[in-house]
Design an enzyme around this catalytic site. Structure first.
Site, PDB file in Angstrom:
ATOM      1  N   ASP A  58       0.847  -1.188   0.000  1.00 30.73           N
ATOM      2  CA  ASP A  58       0.000   0.000   0.000  1.00 30.73           C
ATOM      3  C   ASP A  58       0.887   1.244   0.000  1.00 30.73           C
ATOM      4  O   ASP A  58       2.099   1.152   0.183  1.00 30.73           O
ATOM      5  CB  ASP A  58      -0.983  -0.001   1.172  1.00 30.73           C
ATOM      6  CG  ASP A  58      -0.300  -0.051   2.527  1.00 30.73           C
ATOM      7  OD1 ASP A  58       0.933   0.128   2.575  1.00 30.73           O
ATOM      8  OD2 ASP A  58      -0.986  -0.258   3.531  1.00 30.73           O
TER       9      ASP A  58
ATOM     10  N   ASP B  22      -2.736   8.399  -1.831  1.00 31.16           N
ATOM     11  CA  ASP B  22      -4.080   8.970  -1.886  1.00 31.16           C
ATOM     12  C   ASP B  22      -4.423   9.610  -0.557  1.00 31.16           C
ATOM     13  O   ASP B  22      -3.712   9.452   0.433  1.00 31.16           O
ATOM     14  CB  ASP B  22      -5.119   7.906  -2.237  1.00 31.16           C
ATOM     15  CG  ASP B  22      -5.245   6.842  -1.142  1.00 31.16           C
ATOM     16  OD1 ASP B  22      -4.215   6.472  -0.544  1.00 31.16           O
ATOM     17  OD2 ASP B  22      -6.365   6.365  -0.883  1.00 31.16           O
TER      18      ASP B  22
ATOM     19  N   GLN C 177     -11.726   7.452  -4.725  1.00 30.43           N
ATOM     20  CA  GLN C 177     -12.152   8.030  -3.453  1.00 30.43           C
ATOM     21  C   GLN C 177     -13.543   8.671  -3.644  1.00 30.43           C
ATOM     22  O   GLN C 177     -14.299   8.228  -4.483  1.00 30.43           O
ATOM     23  CB  GLN C 177     -11.109   9.024  -2.949  1.00 30.43           C
ATOM     24  CG  GLN C 177      -9.839   8.380  -2.423  1.00 30.43           C
ATOM     25  CD  GLN C 177     -10.051   7.566  -1.150  1.00 30.43           C
ATOM     26  OE1 GLN C 177     -11.080   7.663  -0.465  1.00 30.43           O
ATOM     27  NE2 GLN C 177      -9.066   6.740  -0.807  1.00 30.43           N
TER      28      GLN C 177
ATOM     29  N   ASP D 120      -7.961  -7.354   1.467  1.00 31.28           N
ATOM     30  CA  ASP D 120      -6.957  -7.642   2.486  1.00 31.28           C
ATOM     31  C   ASP D 120      -7.425  -7.080   3.818  1.00 31.28           C
ATOM     32  O   ASP D 120      -8.273  -6.189   3.856  1.00 31.28           O
ATOM     33  CB  ASP D 120      -5.622  -6.988   2.123  1.00 31.28           C
ATOM     34  CG  ASP D 120      -5.669  -5.487   2.393  1.00 31.28           C
ATOM     35  OD1 ASP D 120      -5.200  -5.053   3.461  1.00 31.28           O
ATOM     36  OD2 ASP D 120      -6.212  -4.740   1.556  1.00 31.28           O
TER      37      ASP D 120
ATOM     38  N   CYS E 116     -13.186 -27.905   9.345  1.00 31.89           N
ATOM     39  CA  CYS E 116     -11.922 -27.332   8.878  1.00 31.89           C
ATOM     40  C   CYS E 116     -10.847 -28.405   8.803  1.00 31.89           C
ATOM     41  O   CYS E 116     -10.715 -29.239   9.709  1.00 31.89           O
ATOM     42  CB  CYS E 116     -11.482 -26.204   9.814  1.00 31.89           C
ATOM     43  SG  CYS E 116      -9.946 -25.391   9.296  1.00 31.89           S
TER      44      CYS E 116
ATOM     45  N   CYS F 177      -7.509 -27.657   8.413  1.00 29.03           N
ATOM     46  CA  CYS F 177      -6.182 -27.106   8.690  1.00 29.03           C
ATOM     47  C   CYS F 177      -5.484 -27.929   9.768  1.00 29.03           C
ATOM     48  O   CYS F 177      -6.113 -28.655  10.533  1.00 29.03           O
ATOM     49  CB  CYS F 177      -6.267 -25.633   9.094  1.00 29.03           C
ATOM     50  SG  CYS F 177      -6.696 -25.305  10.816  1.00 29.03           S
TER      51      CYS F 177
ATOM     52  N   CYS G  18      -6.806 -27.523  13.425  1.00 27.56           N
ATOM     53  CA  CYS G  18      -8.033 -28.251  13.737  1.00 27.56           C
ATOM     54  C   CYS G  18      -7.815 -29.762  13.754  1.00 27.56           C
ATOM     55  O   CYS G  18      -8.497 -30.490  14.468  1.00 27.56           O
ATOM     56  CB  CYS G  18      -9.130 -27.887  12.735  1.00 27.56           C
ATOM     57  SG  CYS G  18      -9.776 -26.208  12.955  1.00 27.56           S
TER      58      CYS G  18
ATOM     59  N   HIS H  53      -4.954 -20.739  11.790  1.00 25.88           N
ATOM     60  CA  HIS H  53      -6.321 -21.208  11.539  1.00 25.88           C
ATOM     61  C   HIS H  53      -7.167 -20.137  10.870  1.00 25.88           C
ATOM     62  O   HIS H  53      -7.880 -20.419   9.893  1.00 25.88           O
ATOM     63  CB  HIS H  53      -6.995 -21.645  12.842  1.00 25.88           C
ATOM     64  CG  HIS H  53      -8.477 -21.809  12.682  1.00 25.88           C
ATOM     65  ND1 HIS H  53      -9.053 -22.899  12.076  1.00 25.88           N
ATOM     66  CD2 HIS H  53      -9.508 -20.963  13.008  1.00 25.88           C
ATOM     67  CE1 HIS H  53     -10.374 -22.739  12.033  1.00 25.88           C
ATOM     68  NE2 HIS H  53     -10.669 -21.582  12.600  1.00 25.88           N
TER      69      HIS H  53
END
Length: 382
Positions: free
Chosen positions: A94, A148, A196, A273, A311, A313, A316, A342
């Protein structure tokens, strides 16, 4: 006309949702995509091996923070941010505009740029549109954002219009600077312009027209998720996306909960994000398909089930809610590591499932069923 870096793969039959591919210097990125935030060049409590294991193709880092520490000299000497952090896939950075926005008492905005005092040592700095392009080019960003002026929910019309005008002037300067640094073919990063206009539709339309005319490889929708109610977010997201071309990737900055992500996908947004999944994970909030849980609560003391039964993962598969509660209450570092892993896995899997639903023309029902379970705490089939 700018180069084409985005191709739409499939459009959902029941909504504006779409899947696509963004071609970037460190490989293609499938969309829709959630990008973990690695502010200081690291996604907190997560290794790059973890990011690879989950399947992320792009992460986000912060220009403002990396500019202050360790500084562009160190990163340049290391051969760029990718080598410095040992990440071989894409990085979006950014512009630092949001951080300057959040430092309101310590900054001054002029057409020249944003002058601010460092939150670290109080030293003064000036970020101009050209300097921000230069910094991100040194970082080697695969996607860099223009500088910006972000405004908060409730900003009056006059101030919102002023911010829009400055943002547009900065965009023109940023594009010129970006074209200059990419002319030699060494730096391949792509510039995204930012819409914007706050919560005024005529300003949003004016800003969108200016951004489209600038013809950058991608477009970000700024000034959302800045304190407004969800209904207002939805209204202005829908309004703004309708003003943007379909052949460019669309990025909404700063959203990281299932409700916001699924709404954005439905409106044809490709990228998003947020620090939310890792920040809240460190504070004991964990995502499940039946809604988020706060692991410190006493009811989990003898709960030997995984965080989420569905889940897959490794957290888990291997650890119980009881154990995770114990780690959190005793302040163990492992608590942050497992919770962050997780939560990131959960969002990555959610977006991957959304892509599959779009490909199968059932996105609307997918979103409805997921949110029913997420908000009610029960599966629709129960």
């Amino acid at each position: 006309m700018s180069e084409t870096i985005f191709s739409v793969v499939h459009k959902d039959a029941s909504s504006k949702a779409r899947t696509g591919i963004i071609q970037l210097p460190h490989g293609p990125v499938e969309t829709p995509v959630f990008m973990p935030v690695g502010t200081n060049g690291t996604v907190k409590a997560i290794t790059v091996d973890d990011l690879h294991e989950i399947g992320f193709q792009i992460i986000l880092s912060n220009t403002y923070h990396l500019y202050l520490r360790p500084g562009t000299g160190v990163i340049d000497a290391a051969g760029g941010l990718h080598r410095f952090i040992h990440w071989d896939k894409n990085i979006l950075t950014d512009s630092g505009g949001f951080q300057v926005f959040s430092l309101a008492p310590f900054r001054k905005i002029t057409e020249g740029g944003a002058k601010f005092r460092s939150h670290i040592d109080g030293s003064y700095h000036l970020l101009s549109p050209e300097r921000v392009v230069e910094i991100q080019s040194i970082l080697g960003s695969d996607i860099q954002m223009q500088l910006d002026v972000c405004t908060s929910y409730g900003t009056n019309y006059k101030d919102a219009e002023k911010a829009l005008i400055i943002t547009d002037k900065w965009l023109k300067r940023a594009k010129s600077a970006w074209e200059a640094v990419t002319d030699d073919g060494i730096y391949q990063g792509k510039l995204f312009a930012i819409v914007q206009g706050n919560f005024y539709k005529d300003l949003r339309q004016r800003s969108a027209e200016l951004v489209v005319a600038a013809d950058t490889p991608g477009i970000a929708i700024g000034g959302l998720s800045v304190g407004e109610p969800f209904e207002v977010f939805t209204e202005y997201l829908q309004y703004t996306t309708a003003l943007l071309p379909e052949h460019k990737p669309r990025y909404v900055m700063g959203i990281g909960t299932p409700e916001f992500i699924l709404e954005a996908i439905e409106q044809g947004v490709d990228m998003f994000d947020c620090v939310f999944p890792t920040r809240t994970g460190r504070n004991g909030l964990l995502f499940t398909r039946q809604g988020p849980i706060t692991i410190k609560k006493g009811k989990y003391e003898y709960d030997f089930n995984p965080i989420d039964e569905e889940c897959t993962c490794k957290v888990c598969r291997n650890y119980s809610r009881s154990y995770l509660r114990h780690l959190y209450r005793t302040g163990e570092i492992l608590s942050s590591i497992l919770a962050s892993y997780h939560n990131l896995y959960f969002l990555h899997d959610l977006v991957r499932s959304a892509r599959r639903a779009i490909q199968e023309n059932r996105y609307t029902s997918f979103k409805k069923d997921f949110l029913y379970s997420y908000k009610s705490g029960t599966s629709k089939n129960e």
